[in-house]
Design a protein around this motif. Structure first.
Motif, PDB file in Angstrom:
ATOM      1  N   GLY A  69     -11.035   2.632   8.404  1.00 18.81           N
ATOM      2  CA  GLY A  69     -10.926   1.610   7.359  1.00 18.81           C
ATOM      3  C   GLY A  69     -10.988   2.239   5.979  1.00 18.81           C
ATOM      4  O   GLY A  69     -10.289   3.206   5.686  1.00 18.81           O
ATOM      5  N   TRP A  70     -11.876   1.712   5.120  1.00 23.21           N
ATOM      6  CA  TRP A  70     -12.006   2.243   3.761  1.00 23.21           C
ATOM      7  C   TRP A  70     -13.037   3.363   3.691  1.00 23.21           C
ATOM      8  O   TRP A  70     -13.256   3.945   2.628  1.00 23.21           O
ATOM      9  N   GLN A 118      -9.857   9.974   0.884  1.00 26.82           N
ATOM     10  CA  GLN A 118      -8.846   9.918   1.948  1.00 26.82           C
ATOM     11  C   GLN A 118      -7.519  10.374   1.359  1.00 26.82           C
ATOM     12  O   GLN A 118      -7.107   9.879   0.298  1.00 26.82           O
ATOM     13  N   ASP A 170       0.145   3.258   7.017  1.00 25.08           N
ATOM     14  CA  ASP A 170       0.027   4.340   6.014  1.00 25.08           C
ATOM     15  C   ASP A 170       1.281   5.214   6.052  1.00 25.08           C
ATOM     16  O   ASP A 170       1.736   5.589   7.149  1.00 25.08           O
ATOM     17  N   GLU A 215       0.820  -1.217   0.000  1.00 26.90           N
ATOM     18  CA  GLU A 215       0.000   0.000   0.000  1.00 26.90           C
ATOM     19  C   GLU A 215       0.852   1.264   0.000  1.00 26.90           C
ATOM     20  O   GLU A 215       1.956   1.302   0.501  1.00 26.90           O
ATOM     21  N   ARG A 216       0.232   2.314  -0.543  1.00 21.53           N
ATOM     22  CA  ARG A 216       0.734   3.691  -0.475  1.00 21.53           C
ATOM     23  C   ARG A 216       2.210   3.840  -0.884  1.00 21.53           C
ATOM     24  O   ARG A 216       3.024   4.432  -0.160  1.00 21.53           O
ATOM     25  N   GLU A 255      -4.139   8.645   9.994  1.00 24.20           N
ATOM     26  CA  GLU A 255      -3.674   7.833   8.858  1.00 24.20           C
ATOM     27  C   GLU A 255      -3.432   8.757   7.683  1.00 24.20           C
ATOM     28  O   GLU A 255      -3.709   9.965   7.730  1.00 24.20           O
TER      29      GLU A 255
END
Ligand code: DGJ
Length: 382
Positions: free
Chosen positions: A286-287, A323, A216, A110-111, A265
């Protein structure tokens, strides 16, 4: 003399012609499908952008249709104008035939963010890695390196951060206090007492030996080319900012905690020409989208001060449905920054959308308004 005026006329004609034929900037429409050069929606989520030698490189997570786990790897797209994107493919693909690899297909990547190291002339990628089948328990950072912005990136390793080292700004009293924190007393989470212990560093102490958790994340290269890794640590309760080594491939051991027990995050950082560091983050839901947070500091090491939500208008309380993932400084323009965010679609991850909005300033403080569409010349009209 005559020759000179002819050539001057030539130059003028050329300039006029170029001005007339130059394409006007294209519209940026957040939340829509963004087709790449092959007509396919850009698949680079949780991403970040590197500007290098006149080209923008957008790195992000490839999301498949049915799972948020990594089935393909880290993607790269290139563009000269920030609106036409060429698919450069998976620059760090998942590993297909080795279940012992950290980045085996089905893990979580991720990210990703990529920075260029002027000394080594290497492109360095860091991303959040979770081991296949282990949920989000590993909380590791992974690093990969390449000679070219379009890869291939060579995977190096994954790890927790700065094992055995306490934040450099923790004073003697705070260290002595940490020694007295007894984990047995704080088994019940979310109580005021537990929050206080988290604030004091209960989880820093818990993770001291094995290294600090990192989920994150963001990278930031300052004007002096020192690079920093910013990540959600301590079970997402506290952000940490850690210095990277000169080659950007390891951590130096120098780090601070930021907004302890604040539950942040998705950190996205930028620096204004007046030297102020700004950071936009999200909460932890979360999402699902939540309200963005914003902080500023006179130095990367703080002190960081929290400001109100930078988003304004309808749906500002949920960051317009997105986000944060990155703040992009537009090349060649002073204090021109694009706020980048993801509208996640966990039931159909590849259909996640992008929010790109210009950051505006009021009395020097950033704010973000929704725009159905806008063009890059917005920054020239300021
Ligand atoms: C929110 C994070 O910001 C995302 O990158 C991802 O880790 C999701 N949580 C998973 O629920």
């Amino acid at each position: 003399m005559r020759l000179r005026s002819i050539s001057l006329l030539g130059v003028l004609c050329f300039l006029l012609l170029t001005a007339c034929t130059a394409e006007p900037p294209k519209e940026i429409c957040s939340g829509e499908i963004w087709p790449d050069n092959q007509g396919v929606h850009v698949n680079a989520h949780g991403g970040g952008i590197l500007y290098h030698d006149g080209t923008y490189y957008w790195y992000g997570e490839n999301k498949s249709d049915s799972t948020s786990s990594a089935m393909v790897g880290i993607m790269c797209y290139s563009s000269k104008n920030l609106t036409d994107w060429n698919n450069e493919g998976a620059v760090l693909p998942v590993v297909l035939n080795d279940s012992t690899s950290d980045i085996v297909q089905g893990c979580v990547m991720e990210r990703p963010k990529v920075i260029y190291n002027e000394k080594t002339e290497k492109f360095v990628m860091w991303f959040h890695l979770e081991l296949k089948g282990k949920g989000y328990a590993a909380a590791r950072s992974a690093v990969a390196v390449s000679d070219s912005p379009t890869g291939p990136f060579k995977y190096i390793r994954s790890e927790r951060i700065n094992p055995g080292v306490l934040p450099f700004d923790m004073n003697e009293t705070q260290r002595a206090m940490l020694d007295t924190l007894d984990a047995e007393k704080y088994k019940e989470w979310w109580t005021p007492m537990w929050y206080e212990a988290i604030h004091k560093g209960l989880f820093v102490k818990r993770d001291l030996q094995g290294g600090q958790m990192a989920r994150d994340m963001q990278l930031f290269v300052d004007e002096d080319v020192k690079a920093y890794h910013i990540y959600s640590s301590e079970d997402n309760l506290t952000l940490q900012i850690a210095e990277l080594s000169d080659d950007y491939l390891t951590h130096t051991g120098k780090y601070v905690r930021m907004a302890p027990a604040g539950h942040n995050e998705a950190p996205a950082i930028f620096k204004k020409s007046d030297g102020t560091y700004w950071m936009i983050t999200s909460g932890c839901t979360g999402w699902d989208p939540n309200e963005a947070r914003m902080f500023s500091a006179p130095s990367i090491w703080g002190p960081w001060t929290q400001h109100p939500n930078p988003c304004r208008g309808k749906k500002s309380e949920i960051t317009f449905g997105g986000q944060s993932t990155y703040v992009l400084p537009v090349s060649g323009k002073k204090d021109a920054f694009i706020f980048m965010a993801d509208i996640w679609r966990p039931k159909h991850p590849s259909d996640a959308r992008y929010i790109w909005l210009p950051i505006q300033f009021e009395n020097g403080v950033p704010y973000i308004e929704w725009m159905d569409s806008w063009t890059l010349d917005f920054f020239d009209k300021k």
